[in-house]
Design an enzyme around this catalytic site. Structure first.
Site, PDB file in Angstrom:
ATOM      1  N   ILE A  26       2.854   1.401  -3.685  1.00  0.00           N
ATOM      2  CA  ILE A  26       2.066   1.679  -4.891  1.00  0.00           C
ATOM      3  C   ILE A  26       1.287   2.972  -4.711  1.00  0.00           C
ATOM      4  CG2 ILE A  26       0.191   0.872  -6.368  1.00  0.00           C
ATOM      5  CD1 ILE A  26       0.983  -1.945  -5.784  1.00  0.00           C
TER       6      ILE A  26
ATOM      7  N   ASP B 212      -1.565  15.974 -44.118  1.00  0.00           N
ATOM      8  CA  ASP B 212      -2.205  16.061 -45.420  1.00  0.00           C
ATOM      9  C   ASP B 212      -2.147  17.514 -45.866  1.00  0.00           C
ATOM     10  OD1 ASP B 212      -3.873  15.081 -47.591  1.00  0.00           O
ATOM     11  OD2 ASP B 212      -5.494  16.217 -46.655  1.00  0.00           O
TER      12      ASP B 212
ATOM     13  N   GLU C  97      -1.618   4.434  -5.074  1.00  0.00           N
ATOM     14  CA  GLU C  97      -2.956   3.983  -5.452  1.00  0.00           C
ATOM     15  C   GLU C  97      -3.725   4.999  -6.283  1.00  0.00           C
ATOM     16  OE1 GLU C  97      -1.739   3.995  -2.433  1.00  0.00           O
ATOM     17  OE2 GLU C  97      -1.965   2.050  -1.439  1.00  0.00           O
TER      18      GLU C  97
ATOM     19  N   ASP D 142      -2.377  13.458  -0.208  1.00  0.00           N
ATOM     20  CA  ASP D 142      -1.507  13.669  -1.371  1.00  0.00           C
ATOM     21  C   ASP D 142      -2.278  14.009  -2.641  1.00  0.00           C
ATOM     22  OD1 ASP D 142       0.721  13.275   0.051  1.00  0.00           O
ATOM     23  OD2 ASP D 142       1.255  11.324  -0.785  1.00  0.00           O
TER      24      ASP D 142
ATOM     25  N   ASN E  67      -1.858   8.705   1.101  1.00  0.00           N
ATOM     26  CA  ASN E  67      -1.776   8.413  -0.341  1.00  0.00           C
ATOM     27  C   ASN E  67      -3.028   8.804  -1.107  1.00  0.00           C
ATOM     28  OD1 ASN E  67       0.723   7.397   0.198  1.00  0.00           O
ATOM     29  ND2 ASN E  67       0.254   5.264  -0.301  1.00  0.00           N
TER      30      ASN E  67
ATOM     31  N   VAL F 246       0.841  -1.205   0.000  1.00  0.00           N
ATOM     32  CA  VAL F 246       0.000   0.000   0.000  1.00  0.00           C
ATOM     33  C   VAL F 246       0.873   1.250   0.000  1.00  0.00           C
ATOM     34  CG1 VAL F 246      -1.665   1.331   1.362  1.00  0.00           C
ATOM     35  CG2 VAL F 246      -1.961  -1.130   1.089  1.00  0.00           C
ATOM     36  N   ALA F 247       1.984   1.175   0.752  1.00  0.00           N
ATOM     37  CA  ALA F 247       2.888   2.322   0.819  1.00  0.00           C
ATOM     38  C   ALA F 247       3.640   2.523  -0.489  1.00  0.00           C
ATOM     39  CB  ALA F 247       3.876   2.124   1.962  1.00  0.00           C
TER      40      ALA F 247
END
Length: 903
Positions: free
Chosen positions: A294, A338, A296, A723, A719, A291-292
């Protein structure tokens, strides 16, 4: 349809005579019988395009979970739910994942509409000849062998081999990219099939092109998926979607993080078991580590940043259909554009007028009694609608527009001197003549056409209102100016006239188009957009190479490219045609692709080949276009850019982004926004990963020391909540001043490029060290007033000390990350240079996050939920001082990096 029939219908009928074509199609000029038509309809199927397979919303939703990081998060959520009582952790993770998937589905809901748009382009009805009689049938009921009658204004309903062509002109811009209608003719083309591109097959009429002039008769040789448009549809359906650099980078990031997590988790698990810790306890500790480690909220935050980028780009006329396209633009190395309608206006415009022995720009004033001006508007079939719209052949409407721009009231003049007779244009004599009755009873014979053919019929010349016998010097001067204009890729027409006492009894070229008085020449072109040259210049300064791809002739393409600054004037070696490209093997083309900046007379297959050749060189390729013929290349490119105004629904459906104003310079604005978005995503990743590294190190080292520093609920709150707001706010940071002076980062770059990785590492270590220092200081030097309370057991006293230390570590973790967000505003520049408080969104985000962090500690009820204690002023002072120290330390490191040249 049987395979035999498919092979037959793919033959090069343009190299075969009418008799052979009719024989092979088992038909005649009188057409098929109704019975035979019904039989063939059963055999060949309807004249319609096959629908591509559509994905359901549910399937699209499931595909959002393919991301590697998402899979790891889901696994962590499941394990946490199975072995822990903290179900809230799993719920929050799942909520973030689901919201991210919903964002993706909403943005890509229309991604597979290209084939449907192709289908709806079909003409609803077609005029055919069956059993010798003309009748109207639904276009989807046409079959090979049908005889189709074409007239001005018709949409060609199927691929036809022309049997008759009377002044027939067909506009094929959507298929070939060439803006000028093609003069069609019956007869057999002598060249080999391999040498004749679509634009040069003058005896063919292709499905979904438009008849602008004249009439014709043709036999159907291809229907449905066996037409040229059908082939494009097949290519489009079979073309794989390119994985964007953003997607590749996120996948790479997910894999790197996962490997690191597994290694650290295994080490922690092994050490814990060796120290006699319970395996379930160590498993949950490892989950806490995951958890720390990644971030999330990263997928959702990246999605939000991209969504905010799309909103900003939409205000600047760049409509993003797929979120990753925002970032992909920022990595673009090559823009394959084009020409027609993208770099040019797709509108024939008079550029110069040669009259009275003087070559003048179109902007220069022209007298209303100038005979060249009068002839070009009189010998003209353009219709002017009530709202002022000009209807007709683009070349002729350009001449009328020129007259209107110079205060020549065409409608009024023609009403005063009406047309009473005419000789229509034909491709053999290359002239058009009209006869007008004048107010004095005489008749004006107005002739316009090819200068060389016109001069053969001129015996006099008008100069400043006076006529004189045309001399050889006059002819040389006229032809010299004709050549001069032709070298500039201008389409040149000549004007001449004469007077007659009566309407000629025989309206033939021999009796009418003779003894003419030369009036002047006019040069026209589909001009480049005024802002396109500046956009090309900016693109080059940004290290992006513009490539022009067009169906127009080599000379026209080269001239426009030189005027735009894509190539230097006279740089013929940088131009290649489709026919020349056919003679190059893939190996040879791969080794020489860097030589060419202009591709002329190309087909859809060529466009895809060009895009892929650059991609094989490791380049990120953007392709712009507006026609049906551009769709496969738009889909094959890393980012396809369609045109919102002139673009077909096919090209829009195959695109990742659509320009609402068809303005090439909007692409450069979008590129700048894309670069800013990538830079801001880098800042967000640097911010989140340095914070998460700090959490991992804190947990890892604390576990090794048998400390208990942070709980999973603390990590999730930091997280996913504290954050999140600063991370999103970093996503809307203003672009740094030199963003368009840097070279494209290309496919090999990633989110860790440009010093991000080293910054993540040292800043993460620094934060982790400060957090552990605060925890250690709190444990070894307890300062809580409750310590002096009597009657506390040793365990209660330790619990209180540990609670304070845990709370101070948690508060430091949150506050240090909020303050570190200032450092991340620039990887190497000082925050005092970038500006501390310029971004108001950032300021509010930090304030809200600080309040949320503080609330968990000071608001009654929250501290029980988060298992924290109330800190006194001394403890808060330690937390604040430790957290603030992150700013001067990082500033010193940045200064050293700049001084040593490592920034």
């Amino acid at each position: 349809m049987s395979e035999q029939r498919r092979v037959q219908l793919s033959e090069a009928f343009y190299t075969q005579s009418e008799e052979i074509v009719l024989e092979k199609m088992t038909t005649s000029v009188d057409g098929l019988s109704e019975e035979e038509a019904r039989k063939r309809l059963t055999e060949y199927g309807k004249n319609a395009l096959e629908e591509g397979k559509k994905k359901s919303i549910f399937v699209k939703f499931l595909e959002q979970f393919k991301d590697f990081m998402i899979i790891v998060l889901l696994a962590a959520a499941v394990i946490s739910a199975l072995f822990s009582h903290e179900i809230v952790d799993s719920v929050i993770i799942l909520l973030v994942v689901v919201l991210n998937a919903v964002f993706g589905v909403v943005q890509e809901a229309k991604a597979e509409e290209a084939i449907e748009a192709l289908k709806e382009m079909s003409s609803p009805n077609a005029n055919v000849r069956r059993d010798g009689h003309a009748l109207s049938v639904k276009s989807d009921e046409l079959v090979p062998g049908d005889i189709v009658l074409l007239d001005a204004g018709d949409v060609v309903p199927a691929d036809l081999r022309l049997l008759e062509a009377a002044s027939l002109k067909i506009e094929e811009a959507a298929l070939t990219g060439e803006s000028v209608p093609v003069e069609k003719k019956a007869g057999t083309l002598e060249q080999s099939a391999q040498e004749i591109g679509i634009g040069d097959r003058l005896n063919m009429a292709y499905s979904n092109s438009n008849v602008t002039y004249g009439r014709g008769v043709g036999v159907v040789v291809g229907t449905g998926m066996n037409t040229e448009v059908g082939k494009i549809a097949g290519m489009l359906a079979g073309e794989k979607e390119q994985e964007t650099p953003l997607k590749q980078n996120l996948n790479q990031l997910g894999k790197v993080l996962t490997v690191a997590i597994l290694i650290i988790a295994v080490i922690m698990f092994a050490v814990g078991l060796a120290n006699g810790r319970d395996w379930v306890d160590m498993l949950l500790t490892s989950i806490s580590l995951a958890v720390a480690a990644i971030p999330e909220g990263l997928p959702a935050i990246v999605t939000i940043i991209l969504a905010l980028g799309t909103q900003k780009m939409a205000k600047k006329n760049a409509i993003v259909r797929k979120l990753p396209a925002v970032e992909t633009l920022g990595s673009t190395d090559i823009i394959c554009s084009d020409k027609t309608g993208t770099l040019t206006l797709n509108q024939m415009t008079v550029e110069v007028l040669y009259a009275n022995n003087y070559l003048a720009p179109a902007s220069q004033a022209v007298s209303s009694d100038n005979m060249a001006l009068k002839i070009m508007t009189f010998a003209n079939d353009t219709k002017i609608s009530q709202d002022g719209t000009l209807i007709g052949d683009p070349t002729e409407t350009a001449l009328v527009q020129f007259g209107l721009d110079h205060s020549f009231n065409v409608t009024e003049k023609v009403m005063a001197e009406p047309r009473v007779a005419e000789i229509p244009f034909d491709s053999d004599r290359k002239l058009m003549t009209t006869v007008h009755q004048l107010e004095n009873g005489k008749y004006l014979i107005a002739v316009k056409g090819a200068p060389d053919e016109l001069l053969k019929r001129c015996s006099q010349i008008e100069i400043n209102g006076q006529t004189a016998v045309i001399s050889e010097n006059d002819r040389k001067e006229i032809l010299l100016n004709n050549t001069k204009m032709a070298k500039q890729a201008l389409r040149v027409l000549g004007m001449a006239y004469n007077y007659a006492d009566t309407v000629p009894s025989e309206m033939t070229s021999e009796s009418v188009e003779k003894d003419l008085i030369f009036a002047g020449l006019v040069g026209m072109i589909d001009p480049e957009r005024k802002e396109a040259a500046a956009a090309v210049k900016v693109a080059k300064e940004a290290g992006i190479r513009p490539i022009m791809i067009t169906g127009d002739h080599r000379e026209t393409a080269e001239a426009i490219a030189a005027r735009l600054g894509i190539i230097k004037e006279g740089d013929d070696a940088a131009v290649i045609t489709g026919a020349e490209l056919n003679n190059l093997s893939d190996e040879v083309f791969a080794s020489t692709v860097g030589k060419y900046s202009v591709y002329a007379r190309v087909s859809p297959e060529h466009k895809v080949r060009i895009v892929k050749a650059w991609q094989n060189e490791g380049k990120v390729v953007a392709m712009t276009g507006d026609g049906v013929n551009d769709a496969p290349a738009l889909k094959a490119a890393d980012i396809g850019i369609g045109m919102g105004i002139t673009g077909t629904e096919v090209s829009k459906g195959a695109s990742d982004m659509v320009l609402a104003d068809d303005n090439f310079s909007t692409i450069i604005v979008a590129v700048e926004e894309g670069r800013k978005v990538f830079s801001n995503i880098q800042k967000t990743i640097q911010y989140l990963l340095s914070a998460n590294l700090a959490e991992v190190l804190t947990l890892f080292i604390a576990t090794m020391l048998n400390w208990d520093t942070l709980l999973p609920v603390h990590l999730l709150w930091i997280n996913l909540v504290t954050d999140t707001f600063p991370a999103i706010a970093l996503g809307v940071e203003p672009a740094e001043s030199d963003v368009m002076k840097q070279v494209p980062r290309g496919k090999n770059s990633n989110f860790f490029s440009g010093g991000v990785l080293s910054s993540v590492i040292y800043q993460g270590v620094l934060q982790g060290g400060l957090i552990l220092f605060v925890y250690h200081l709190a444990i070894t030097n307890p300062a809580h007033t409750a310590i002096n309370m009597p009657n506390l057991s040793a365990q209660a006293l330790y619990d209180l000390q540990h609670g304070d230390a845990l709370t101070m570590a948690f508060a430091t973790l949150g506050l240090i990350q909020l303050l570190h967000a200032f450092n991340v505003k620039s990887i190497h520049e000082s925050i005092f240079t970038v500006g501390l408080f310029k971004n108001k969104t950032f300021n509010w985000a930090l304030l809200i996050s600080a309040l949320l962090l503080t609330a968990t500690i000071v608001v009654p009820g929250f501290n029980d939920l988060f298992r924290v204690t109330t800190l006194d002023p001394y403890q808060w002072m330690i937390v604040v001082l430790a957290s603030v120290s992150i700013i001067p330390i990082v500033e010193i490191v940045k200064l050293v990096q700049r001084r040593t040249g490592k920034a």
